[in-house]
Scaffold this active site. Structure first.
Site, short mmCIF file in Angstrom:
data_model
loop_
_atom_site.label_atom_id
_atom_site.label_comp_id
_atom_site.label_asym_id
_atom_site.label_seq_id
_atom_site.Cartn_x
_atom_site.Cartn_y
_atom_site.Cartn_z
N THR A 154 -7.17 6.41 2.89
CA THR A 154 -6.26 6.01 3.96
C THR A 154 -5.08 6.97 4.07
OG1 THR A 154 -4.83 4.63 2.58
CG2 THR A 154 -6.84 3.59 3.46
N HIS A 158 -2.12 6.25 3.48
CA HIS A 158 -1.08 5.87 2.51
C HIS A 158 -0.69 7.06 1.64
CE1 HIS A 158 1.36 3.17 0.15
NE2 HIS A 158 0.70 3.50 -0.95
N TYR A 189 0.98 5.05 -12.87
CA TYR A 189 -0.18 4.47 -12.20
C TYR A 189 -1.47 5.02 -12.82
CZ TYR A 189 -3.04 2.70 -8.36
OH TYR A 189 -3.98 2.05 -7.61
#
Length: 174
Positions: free
Chosen positions: A88, A90, A27
């Protein structure tokens, strides 16, 4: 903690070569590339070989390792990636669930070095990923190599084929 010293175990030696699968979530590509470079160098320094696969994210790393264990012939695995805290929750999900899944695979007997970075900032990730820095990719590979050495010291030779270990071991087919 800056300036602290950590003890590093000597690199294990192997009578028979080892083959590892490096599973990386790229990523953050530059960070992932540095982690992979460190892992490859450590495996090669131990006389091992490696394959490399990429998966979309850190949550897919343990799944890929589980698939490879069921369908291939690797001695161990190196899990690599980077999760940087965002705005967040997440972040907590990805960090906790990927780590938990890797731990569960390890408790099933897989030899896995976990090099998925979980950091607050990109700068922290860069320092940890650099081969000339903290070299967490190399550290994850070293962890996998040490676990492989333990499994070879204490374990049975061969993987089960069929429905159970009592049926046929892969080493029995040679």
């Amino acid at each position: 903690m800056a300036g602290s010293q950590h003890h590093v175990l000597d690199r294990p030696g192997f009578d028979n070569p080892v083959k590892l699968l490096i599973v990386v979530a790229p990523y953050y590509k530059d960070i992932a590339d540095a982690l992979v470079a460190g892992a490859k160098a450590e495996i090669e320094a131990a006389g091992g070989t490696h394959d490399l696969i990429e998966v979309p994210g850190a949550l897919e790393v343990p799944t890929a390792i589980g698939i490879a264990e069921r369908m291939s012939n690797f001695d161990g695995y190196v899990a690599l990636g980077c999760v940087i805290r965002g705005e967040t929750t997440h972040y907590e999900t990805v960090c906790n669930d990927s780590s938990r899944a890797i731990t569960l695979l390890g408790l099933q007997g897989l030899c896995i070095g976990n090099g998925i970075l979980t950091v607050e900032t990109r700068e922290q990730a860069e320092v940890r990923a650099e081969v000339d820095g903290q070299n967490k990719g190399g550290g994850a590979a070293a962890a996998a190599l040490h676990l492989i050495a333990l499994s070879r010291k204490w374990g049975k030779k061969g993987k089960a084929i069929g429905f159970g270990r009592d049926i046929l071991l892969a080493s029995d087919t040679v």
